[in-house]
Scaffold this motif. Sequence first.
Motif, PDB file in Angstrom:
ATOM      1  N   PRO A 157      75.956  30.947  26.453  1.00  0.00           N
ATOM      2  CA  PRO A 157      75.208  32.013  25.783  1.00  0.00           C
ATOM      3  C   PRO A 157      75.282  33.305  26.598  1.00  0.00           C
ATOM      4  CG  PRO A 157      73.897  29.995  25.965  1.00  0.00           C
ATOM      5  CD  PRO A 157      75.085  29.828  26.851  1.00  0.00           C
ATOM      6  N   SER A 159      73.487  37.215  26.852  1.00  0.00           N
ATOM      7  CA  SER A 159      72.355  38.038  26.447  1.00  0.00           C
ATOM      8  C   SER A 159      72.476  39.406  27.102  1.00  0.00           C
ATOM      9  CB  SER A 159      71.031  37.380  26.857  1.00  0.00           C
ATOM     10  OG  SER A 159      70.891  37.390  28.265  1.00  0.00           O
ATOM     11  N   PRO A 160      71.775  40.411  26.567  1.00  0.00           N
ATOM     12  CA  PRO A 160      71.827  41.735  27.189  1.00  0.00           C
ATOM     13  C   PRO A 160      71.385  41.715  28.654  1.00  0.00           C
ATOM     14  CG  PRO A 160      70.866  41.873  24.999  1.00  0.00           C
ATOM     15  CD  PRO A 160      70.998  40.423  25.313  1.00  0.00           C
ATOM     16  N   GLN A 161      70.504  40.793  28.979  1.00  0.00           N
ATOM     17  CA  GLN A 161      70.017  40.695  30.348  1.00  0.00           C
ATOM     18  C   GLN A 161      70.974  39.927  31.253  1.00  0.00           C
ATOM     19  OE1 GLN A 161      68.148  39.631  27.643  1.00  0.00           O
ATOM     20  NE2 GLN A 161      67.126  41.627  27.420  1.00  0.00           N
ATOM     21  N   GLN A 162      71.816  39.100  30.661  1.00  0.00           N
ATOM     22  CA  GLN A 162      72.718  38.267  31.451  1.00  0.00           C
ATOM     23  C   GLN A 162      74.139  38.320  30.901  1.00  0.00           C
ATOM     24  OE1 GLN A 162      70.751  34.318  31.728  1.00  0.00           O
ATOM     25  NE2 GLN A 162      70.685  34.728  33.919  1.00  0.00           N
ATOM     26  N   ARG A 205      79.088  41.317  27.286  1.00  0.00           N
ATOM     27  CA  ARG A 205      77.662  41.619  27.284  1.00  0.00           C
ATOM     28  C   ARG A 205      77.209  41.843  25.847  1.00  0.00           C
ATOM     29  NH1 ARG A 205      76.489  46.718  30.693  1.00  0.00           N
ATOM     30  NH2 ARG A 205      78.013  45.798  32.096  1.00  0.00           N
ATOM     31  N   GLU A 207      74.673  40.060  22.675  1.00  0.00           N
ATOM     32  CA  GLU A 207      73.990  38.854  22.199  1.00  0.00           C
ATOM     33  C   GLU A 207      75.002  37.981  21.482  1.00  0.00           C
ATOM     34  OE1 GLU A 207      70.664  36.706  22.513  1.00  0.00           O
ATOM     35  OE2 GLU A 207      70.426  38.868  22.731  1.00  0.00           O
ATOM     36  N   HIS A 209      77.871  34.291  22.064  1.00  0.00           N
ATOM     37  CA  HIS A 209      78.389  33.167  22.837  1.00  0.00           C
ATOM     38  C   HIS A 209      79.849  33.409  23.188  1.00  0.00           C
ATOM     39  CE1 HIS A 209      74.963  31.411  20.659  1.00  0.00           C
ATOM     40  NE2 HIS A 209      74.860  30.578  21.688  1.00  0.00           N
TER      41      HIS A 209
END
Length: 225
Positions: A157, A159-162, A205, A207, A209
């Motif tokens: 996955p 996410s914008p944070q990771q 980067r 949202e 997969h």
Amino acid sequence: MKSDLFSSDHMAQSALAPGMTLQNAKSIKYAVHGEMFARQGAMIAYRGDLQFERKGQGVGGMLKRAMTGEGLPLMAVRGQGEAWFAHEAQNCFIVDVEPGDVLTVNGRNVLCFDATLSYEIKTVKGSGIAGGGLFNSVFSGAGRLGLVCDGNPLVIPVSPQQPVYVDTDAVVGWTADLATSLHRSQSIGSMIRGGSGEAVQLMLRGEGHVIVRPSEVTPQKAQQH
């Protein structure tokens, strides 16, 4: 004649409906009623009234393959019958693409797909020719897509944070809402693939997969593809 070879686990059965199904972990069966597409050379067996025709990609697609060694050389399969597809005993997976979905896939991982799917070859944004000239196949529309993977894939996955950093030789594909760019990491260059110097990863980067395979393309494998 008696043998475990002739057990139901290995025996091909007639298709119950048109379209794509897993024959086993290493092959896909397609019940053709009309037209479908597959990578050239992937057909391992067929029965029925089927015709196979090489499908060109146009000048742009040919140019990209010549420059990068990547791409998606296809054949069209038409008629009524059943065909089986596989590639180097790699693991096979089926993806149901629904309206609104967009999946970017490395051409080397595409096995076969429904004629109802649209595809085009695009440059991976942020790579450019200087960064390796990464070209992937972008699928959209509605239909089924058969993929191959050298080993069992890892789906990570994003996410914008990771954001996720992926070896460019190991990436299989990613979902539409992810932005890509090249990331150069001098510090880990000597710790991957036994090499030294600057290492380059594909950074994703947003949202969604990303799909990664547990092996990399070696020069020998690249020539075979």
